[in-house]
Motif scaffolding. Structure first.
Motif, PDB file in Angstrom:
ATOM      1  N   ARG A 202      61.289   6.926  31.066  1.00  0.00           N
ATOM      2  CA  ARG A 202      61.637   5.611  30.521  1.00  0.00           C
ATOM      3  C   ARG A 202      63.109   5.300  30.802  1.00  0.00           C
ATOM      4  N   GLN A 203      63.958   6.292  30.552  1.00  0.00           N
ATOM      5  CA  GLN A 203      65.372   6.177  30.900  1.00  0.00           C
ATOM      6  C   GLN A 203      65.697   7.280  31.904  1.00  0.00           C
ATOM      7  N   ASP A 210      66.440   1.992  33.221  1.00  0.00           N
ATOM      8  CA  ASP A 210      66.169   1.931  31.782  1.00  0.00           C
ATOM      9  C   ASP A 210      65.006   0.968  31.612  1.00  0.00           C
ATOM     10  N   SER A 213      62.270   1.009  25.642  1.00  0.00           N
ATOM     11  CA  SER A 213      62.981   1.497  24.453  1.00  0.00           C
ATOM     12  C   SER A 213      62.373   2.786  23.928  1.00  0.00           C
ATOM     13  N   GLU A 214      61.154   3.134  24.379  1.00  0.00           N
ATOM     14  CA  GLU A 214      60.584   4.446  24.045  1.00  0.00           C
ATOM     15  C   GLU A 214      61.438   5.513  24.713  1.00  0.00           C
ATOM     16  N   GLU A 215      61.531   6.665  24.073  1.00  0.00           N
ATOM     17  CA  GLU A 215      62.437   7.677  24.604  1.00  0.00           C
ATOM     18  C   GLU A 215      61.683   8.876  25.177  1.00  0.00           C
ATOM     19  N   LEU A 216      62.052  10.073  24.773  1.00  0.00           N
ATOM     20  CA  LEU A 216      61.579  11.284  25.434  1.00  0.00           C
ATOM     21  C   LEU A 216      60.056  11.381  25.464  1.00  0.00           C
ATOM     22  N   GLN A 221      58.889  11.312  17.648  1.00  0.00           N
ATOM     23  CA  GLN A 221      60.254  11.790  17.531  1.00  0.00           C
ATOM     24  C   GLN A 221      60.204  13.307  17.337  1.00  0.00           C
ATOM     25  N   GLN A 247      63.582  11.928  33.970  1.00  0.00           N
ATOM     26  CA  GLN A 247      63.815  11.531  32.588  1.00  0.00           C
ATOM     27  C   GLN A 247      65.158  12.048  32.060  1.00  0.00           C
ATOM     28  N   GLU A 251      67.658  13.950  24.296  1.00  0.00           N
ATOM     29  CA  GLU A 251      66.950  14.351  23.075  1.00  0.00           C
ATOM     30  C   GLU A 251      66.101  15.612  23.262  1.00  0.00           C
TER      31      GLU A 251
END
Length: 384
Positions: A202-203, A210, A213-216, A221, A247, A251
């Motif tokens: 995602r990032q 980017d 807004s979703e992350e790892l 979480q 990625q 996190e």
């Protein structure tokens, strides 16, 4: 790999047009084969191509050059090929009759004396690329041929790269040839079912993107990992999560659970795993927008789609299909409860999408015989 797209586009407009002129005037060595990757070492579709060339002793007739981003990716034990960094690869490009690349490219237009083949790292792909993408990397048509997996991708390729239909050849991906070979199974433990979750990035600090807004790990979480592990334990499922090589890992930390393995690309490799042999062994796949689910169709096993950011991703990146959900043959999961229902279905052997998988697979894959690598060489005119 250059992350700044403005710099990339500037170089494409200034330096590389000059090199294109030089390339037109430079004589080509008929026995030079350049394999080039602008991100990491020789992998994706280049790895089986290199292995095939060496296994069949093509190096007795051809000089094989591996152009890589950084010499840290060179295999010092492989003395049958020449390794070159990004800068030196340009020199080899100018001299080579045959060039194959996957991630990134040397943005020099092929001369009429060359065969430059774009194998991509997911020729069957779902994310929009090139002119269809909203990213804006500038010109990307730097090949003689693009190897597309089916007719539908012929039209997609023309739209993405601004090439003509004559630049598109239909062939499967060399990296899926391993699906049709005998491989040693991994020792995954005594579980009722084993699944693989392969989220796309995602990032990406590496690639400069980017997209969401979703992350790892979408929907989860770090404080939810134990809860996920308990559900997996309840269902008797082992779930291996392989994070994308691109990625951002801010996190990420190595953690150990009884039924959950969350692994960066580096840790995945350190555990002894290789993605495509592992795909053969797992019972189901959790995917999203990565090309891996289209390749996994060749196994006719269940797929779930963890896509809580579907609308956002469509807005930021986009897809190759106007109606992408029609090409996603599995449960669409947008929250944790959807995920848990999918896992329960996997534990119980429930599969409601076999017919849709077959339909999509027929559209995506023309060849399913394990001979894609040899066909690539044949189509390119490389023979012993």
């Amino acid at each position: 790999m250059l992350k700044d797209r403005k710099i990339k586009k500037l170089l494409k407009r200034t330096l590389f047009p000059v090199l294109t002129l030089v390339n037109r005037m430079t004589p080509k060595k008929e026995n030079y084969i350049l394999l080039y990757s602008a991100n990491g070492g020789i992998r994706h579709n280049l790895k089986p191509l290199m292995e095939y060339l060496l296994e069949n002793k093509y190096d007795s007739k051809y000089k094989i050059i591996c152009g890589i981003e950084n010499m840290k990716y060179a295999d010092d034990n492989n003395t049958r090929v020449i390794y070159a960094n990004r800068i030196k690869s340009i020199g080899w490009f100018l001299k080579s009759k045959y060039v194959f690349y996957t991630t990134g490219q040397i943005p020099i237009k092929p001369s009429k004396k060359q065969i430059v083949v774009h194998l991509f790292h997911g020729a069957a792909h779902f994310k929009a690329c090139g002119k269809l993408s909203k990213i804006g990397n500038g010109e990307e048509f730097y090949f003689t041929y693009y190897m597309a997996p089916s007719e539908i991708y012929g039209k997609i390729t023309v739209a993405e790269y601004g090439c003509s239909e004559e630049n598109v050849l239909i062939n499967g991906e060399p990296m899926t040839d391993v699906f049709y070979k005998e491989t040693s199974p991994y020792k995954l433990g005594n579980y009722h079912k084993v699944g693989l979750w392969a989220p796309t990035f995602r990032q990406s600090d590496i690639l400069g993107y980017d997209d969401s807004s979703e992350e790892l790990l979408p929907m989860f979480q770090p404080e939810h990992y134990e809860e996920l592990n308990e559900r997996l334990k309840e269902y008797g499922i082992k779930l291996i999560v392989k994070l994308h090589a691109g990625q951002t890992l801010t996190e990420y930390s190595t953690q150990s659970f009884s039924h959950l393995e969350l692994l960066s690309d580096t840790d995945f490799t350190a555990r002894g795993y290789s993605l495509y042999p592992l795909l053969k062994q797992v019972d189901f796949l959790i995917a999203d927008y990565s090309s891996v689910f289209l390749q996994f169709l060749l196994f006719d096993k269940p797929i779930g789609f963890a896509v809580p950011d579907f609308e956002e991703y469509a807005q930021k990146r986009g897809f190759v299909f106007k109606n992408p959900l029609d090409y996603m043959p599995g449960d669409i999961m947008k929250n944790k409860e959807h995920m848990y229902r999918f896992l329960e279905n996997m534990a119980e052997g429930r599969d409601d999408y076999a017919e849709k998988r077959h339909r999509v697979c027929d559209i995506i894959h023309t060849y399913r015989d394990g001979n894609n690598t040899s066909r690539v060489l044949e189509m390119s005119g490389i023979r012993l």
